[in-house]
Design an enzyme around this catalytic site. Sequence first.
Site, PDB file in Angstrom:
ATOM      1  CD  GLU A 117      60.857  46.147 -20.026  1.00  0.00           C
ATOM      2  OE1 GLU A 117      59.875  46.119 -20.793  1.00  0.00           O
ATOM      3  OE2 GLU A 117      60.789  45.887 -18.811  1.00  0.00           O
ATOM      4  CD  GLU A 172      68.869  39.718 -15.966  1.00  0.00           C
ATOM      5  OE1 GLU A 172      69.164  38.816 -16.771  1.00  0.00           O
ATOM      6  OE2 GLU A 172      68.311  40.781 -16.299  1.00  0.00           O
ATOM      7  CG  ASP A 203      57.121  44.957 -19.147  1.00  0.00           C
ATOM      8  OD1 ASP A 203      57.651  45.276 -20.224  1.00  0.00           O
ATOM      9  OD2 ASP A 203      57.769  44.702 -18.129  1.00  0.00           O
ATOM     10  CD  GLN A 217      59.484  41.397  -9.739  1.00  0.00           C
ATOM     11  OE1 GLN A 217      60.366  42.265  -9.720  1.00  0.00           O
ATOM     12  NE2 GLN A 217      59.297  40.613 -10.774  1.00  0.00           N
ATOM     13  NE  ARG A 271      64.248  43.507 -10.386  1.00  0.00           N
ATOM     14  CZ  ARG A 271      63.722  43.201 -11.549  1.00  0.00           C
ATOM     15  NH1 ARG A 271      62.566  42.549 -11.584  1.00  0.00           N
ATOM     16  NH2 ARG A 271      64.304  43.560 -12.676  1.00  0.00           N
ATOM     17  CG  HIS A 292      65.177  39.211 -17.758  1.00  0.00           C
ATOM     18  ND1 HIS A 292      65.842  39.879 -16.749  1.00  0.00           N
ATOM     19  CD2 HIS A 292      63.848  39.325 -17.473  1.00  0.00           C
ATOM     20  CE1 HIS A 292      64.957  40.388 -15.898  1.00  0.00           C
ATOM     21  NE2 HIS A 292      63.750  40.060 -16.308  1.00  0.00           N
ATOM     22  CD  GLU A 297      62.178  44.507 -15.287  1.00  0.00           C
ATOM     23  OE1 GLU A 297      62.221  43.500 -14.567  1.00  0.00           O
ATOM     24  OE2 GLU A 297      61.210  44.780 -16.042  1.00  0.00           O
ATOM     25  CB  THR A 325      56.653  52.316 -16.827  1.00  0.00           C
ATOM     26  OG1 THR A 325      56.297  51.240 -15.950  1.00  0.00           O
ATOM     27  CG2 THR A 325      57.284  51.749 -18.084  1.00  0.00           C
ATOM     28  CE  LYS A 354      58.307  43.860 -12.908  1.00  0.00           C
ATOM     29  NZ  LYS A 354      59.504  44.461 -13.528  1.00  0.00           N
ATOM     30  CG  ASP A 365      58.421  47.796 -16.103  1.00  0.00           C
ATOM     31  OD1 ASP A 365      57.640  48.702 -15.761  1.00  0.00           O
ATOM     32  OD2 ASP A 365      58.180  46.592 -15.907  1.00  0.00           O
TER      33      ASP A 365
END
Length: 401
Positions: A190, A347, A117, A229, A226, A124, A188, A246, A242, A222
């Site tokens: 993607e 975000e 990834d 993380q 947070r 971002h 996420e 996925t 993560k 994904d």
Amino acid sequence: MSTWVPVPEGSGFGVNNLPYGVFSQRGELPRVGVAIGELVLDLAELANAGLLADRRWFASGSLNGFMAAGRTVWQPTRDRLITLLTDMSYRDEVEPCLSPVADVDLHMPFEVSDYVDFYSSREHATNLGRILRPGSEPLLPNWSHLPVGYHGRAGSVVPSGTPVVRPSGQRRGDQGPVFGPTTKLDVEAELGFVVGTPSAQGQPVPTSGFRDHVFGFVLVNDWSARDIQAWEYQPLGPFLSKSFATSISPWVVPVEALDAAHVPPPEQDPEPLPYLRCAEPWGLDVTLEISINGHVVSRPPFAGMYWTPPQQLAHTTVNGAWLRTGDLLASGTVSGAERDERGSLIELTWNGNEPLELPDGTTRAFLEDGDTVRISATATASDITPIGFGDVVGTVYPSPS
């Protein structure tokens, strides 16, 4: 091109797309098909009827065999399918091989050999830098010189519709680390691509070799924890935050189907090193859409991604690492310059400090148990009909702990 198959107005699954997937009729073994309109075309049955070459690739629960056959097989197969679906003289023979998508089960389209990834959106990466490292330069010095990425867990890649169980792990507490279910479960949005033709050990694949090795594109979510993380990612990057899930979409859009959607990518400054330079413009005019419980919260534009798919592939192999059939490489979160173009909740809510207000009156800082996330995408250009990718969907289930 026009097809004799009834394709609804505005469908992203016209004859210019023909994405591949794996499906099964109720009570039968999975096999390979392509999507056309609201139908799925059974390639195993086509081959059995003598209308398509070599049934061994298609009477399978995976695309891997067909993907490994390479471009000299992919292209004539695609050309043949277009002929069968546009030439009225084949209608009587082909029509019995079509089934409504609503009447079949869709499965994982391919076996994932490896998963990487990336972190290829400047917007971002800048947003996360400001959130996670306030007061520091948002982008680290290496970001504009190479496609930053992390090596994920292939075994955690799951098909659309698979429940996502809220993960547990360590996170930072007031008096030190604490353990428990994540309180900051995120998405996420993607776009990823899957390798078909392997490469040789020790032989880097140049950007010009992208079409020779890559079979097609899928949508990717994904999922990310947070708070886990933020505690674990320094200095080696994401791990448990993560590796729990996925999700990917059920259809693989062929590389050739997106040719008309190519646009120039953003200018890269400084100029990349020679192995990352790409002669072909590989920006893609694809718009993603994120919905939570049926409410659209963001529409991230892929065309603004700083690092392109051929650059990601070249960087992955420049040290001699070799490609295998089924390798999945994802773009990283797709985000644009505007708030409603951000591809993750961290975000969109600025790490929970600016919660989203949903039309049903509820708010979200991060995902709650029971939330359903749907990501869709459409490739557009002035001279093509829209190309869809199929939705990638997941519902959050509570942690068992």
